[in-house]
Scaffold this motif. Structure first.
Motif, mmCIF file in Angstrom:
data_model
loop_
_atom_site.group_PDB
_atom_site.id
_atom_site.type_symbol
_atom_site.label_atom_id
_atom_site.label_comp_id
_atom_site.label_asym_id
_atom_site.label_seq_id
_atom_site.Cartn_x
_atom_site.Cartn_y
_atom_site.Cartn_z
ATOM 1 N N GLU A 70 -2.434 1.606 1.401
ATOM 2 C CA GLU A 70 -2.359 1.075 0.046
ATOM 3 C C GLU A 70 -3.011 2.087 -0.889
ATOM 4 O OE1 GLU A 70 -2.483 -3.753 0.415
ATOM 5 O OE2 GLU A 70 -4.366 -2.697 0.049
ATOM 6 N N ALA A 71 -2.450 2.210 -2.074
ATOM 7 C CA ALA A 71 -3.025 3.127 -3.066
ATOM 8 C C ALA A 71 -2.607 2.685 -4.458
ATOM 9 C CB ALA A 71 -2.555 4.559 -2.814
ATOM 10 N N ASN A 72 -3.408 3.084 -5.423
ATOM 11 C CA ASN A 72 -3.080 2.826 -6.811
ATOM 12 C C ASN A 72 -2.164 3.925 -7.330
ATOM 13 O OD1 ASN A 72 -6.038 1.612 -6.459
ATOM 14 N ND2 ASN A 72 -4.889 0.435 -7.961
ATOM 15 N N VAL A 73 -1.218 3.551 -8.172
ATOM 16 C CA VAL A 73 -0.360 4.533 -8.826
ATOM 17 C C VAL A 73 -1.241 5.341 -9.775
ATOM 18 C CG1 VAL A 73 1.630 4.868 -10.349
ATOM 19 C CG2 VAL A 73 1.643 3.001 -8.654
ATOM 20 N N SER A 74 -1.191 6.662 -9.625
ATOM 21 C CA SER A 74 -2.016 7.568 -10.424
ATOM 22 C C SER A 74 -1.127 8.489 -11.247
ATOM 23 C CB SER A 74 -2.897 8.431 -9.516
ATOM 24 O OG SER A 74 -3.759 7.642 -8.755
ATOM 25 N N ASP A 133 6.247 -1.157 -1.243
ATOM 26 C CA ASP A 133 6.354 -2.585 -1.586
ATOM 27 C C ASP A 133 7.740 -3.129 -1.225
ATOM 28 O OD1 ASP A 133 3.765 -2.646 -2.472
ATOM 29 O OD2 ASP A 133 4.258 -2.816 -4.583
ATOM 30 N N ASP A 134 8.219 -2.790 -0.042
ATOM 31 C CA ASP A 134 9.501 -3.256 0.507
ATOM 32 C C ASP A 134 10.737 -2.686 -0.183
ATOM 33 O OD1 ASP A 134 8.389 -4.729 2.621
ATOM 34 O OD2 ASP A 134 7.991 -6.410 1.272
ATOM 35 N N ILE A 135 10.590 -1.643 -1.004
ATOM 36 C CA ILE A 135 11.730 -0.941 -1.591
ATOM 37 C C ILE A 135 11.926 0.362 -0.809
ATOM 38 C CG2 ILE A 135 12.673 0.166 -3.663
ATOM 39 C CD1 ILE A 135 12.364 -2.830 -4.038
ATOM 40 N N PRO A 136 13.121 0.597 -0.230
ATOM 41 C CA PRO A 136 13.357 1.839 0.515
ATOM 42 C C PRO A 136 13.180 3.078 -0.361
ATOM 43 C CG PRO A 136 15.094 0.249 0.949
ATOM 44 C CD PRO A 136 14.280 -0.290 -0.200
ATOM 45 N N HIS A 137 12.612 4.112 0.240
ATOM 46 C CA HIS A 137 12.342 5.357 -0.492
ATOM 47 C C HIS A 137 12.408 6.530 0.481
ATOM 48 C CE1 HIS A 137 10.561 8.034 -3.456
ATOM 49 N NE2 HIS A 137 9.653 8.382 -2.578
ATOM 50 N N HIS A 138 13.233 7.513 0.137
ATOM 51 C CA HIS A 138 13.261 8.783 0.866
ATOM 52 C C HIS A 138 12.488 9.763 0.006
ATOM 53 C CE1 HIS A 138 16.340 7.482 3.668
ATOM 54 N NE2 HIS A 138 17.038 7.033 2.654
ATOM 55 N N GLY A 139 11.538 10.448 0.587
ATOM 56 C CA GLY A 139 10.749 11.373 -0.215
ATOM 57 C C GLY A 139 10.052 12.389 0.645
ATOM 58 N N LYS A 185 10.130 1.164 -12.057
ATOM 59 C CA LYS A 185 10.751 0.049 -12.773
ATOM 60 C C LYS A 185 11.229 -1.007 -11.790
ATOM 61 C CE LYS A 185 14.271 -1.045 -16.185
ATOM 62 N NZ LYS A 185 15.317 -0.517 -17.062
ATOM 63 N N GLU A 186 11.865 -0.574 -10.706
ATOM 64 C CA GLU A 186 12.341 -1.509 -9.685
ATOM 65 C C GLU A 186 11.183 -2.268 -9.040
ATOM 66 O OE1 GLU A 186 15.319 -1.478 -5.800
ATOM 67 O OE2 GLU A 186 14.964 0.374 -6.904
ATOM 68 N N LEU A 187 10.062 -1.579 -8.860
ATOM 69 C CA LEU A 187 8.875 -2.202 -8.282
ATOM 70 C C LEU A 187 8.151 -3.108 -9.275
ATOM 71 C CD1 LEU A 187 7.374 0.924 -6.468
ATOM 72 C CD2 LEU A 187 8.304 -1.115 -5.341
ATOM 73 N N GLY A 188 8.395 -2.882 -10.557
ATOM 74 C CA GLY A 188 7.642 -3.599 -11.589
ATOM 75 C C GLY A 188 6.197 -3.128 -11.639
ATOM 76 N N LYS A 189 5.997 -1.827 -11.360
ATOM 77 C CA LYS A 189 4.649 -1.260 -11.293
ATOM 78 C C LYS A 189 4.494 -0.147 -12.313
ATOM 79 C CE LYS A 189 3.542 -3.525 -7.466
ATOM 80 N NZ LYS A 189 2.323 -4.084 -6.981
ATOM 81 N N SER A 190 3.232 0.134 -12.635
ATOM 82 C CA SER A 190 2.915 1.236 -13.534
ATOM 83 C C SER A 190 1.569 1.831 -13.106
ATOM 84 C CB SER A 190 2.871 0.763 -14.991
ATOM 85 O OG SER A 190 1.887 -0.243 -15.143
ATOM 86 N N GLN A 191 1.118 2.804 -13.867
ATOM 87 C CA GLN A 191 -0.127 3.493 -13.537
ATOM 88 C C GLN A 191 -1.265 2.485 -13.357
ATOM 89 O OE1 GLN A 191 -1.063 6.769 -16.064
ATOM 90 N NE2 GLN A 191 -3.148 6.940 -15.303
#
Length: 123
Positions: A12-16, A53-59, A78-84
């Protein structure tokens, strides 16, 4: 291909915010205890298949002076509904480091030409 559970790695981590020149990106930094477990010396830009958060991501895990991070696109946030500052759960497996994403147009061209396919396969 994504699977729901179990993933080899989770944190787990905060968006920075990551400032790079005149640009600012949203990222999550990997925890130090996880960094030690990853083959980042062999693959400094380690490709991963993840769920954020259960959204697939290739990175790819990217190196920086502050430590390795994952870049989060505006669309993903936006899809996650998250921000910094928001907390995200990241679960991932190490992807095939030699895999090449082939655009459909190129796949079609290769399928139509055995000569081109042989050339591609020899790379």
């Amino acid at each position: 291909m994504f699977r729901r559970r179990p993933f080899a790695y989770q944190f787990e981590a905060n968006v920075s915010e990551y400032d790079f020149g005149t640009m600012a990106y949203r990222v999550v930094y990997l925890p130090k205890e996880l960094i030690a477990k990853l083959p980042l010396k062999q693959h400094p830009r380690l490709r991963i298949d993840a769920l954020i958060d259960d959204i697939p991501h290739h990175g790819a895990v990217q190196p920086s002076r502050r430590g390795p991070y994952l870049l989060l696109s505006k669309r993903l946030l936006k899809e996650l509904g998250k921000s910094q500052g928001d907390l995200v759960q990241v679960s991932f497996d190490i992807a095939d480091q030699d895999a090449v994403d082939v655009p459909p147009e190129l796949e079609l061209a290769l399928a139509r030409s055995p000569h081109l396919q042989r050339k591609w396969d020899s790379l």
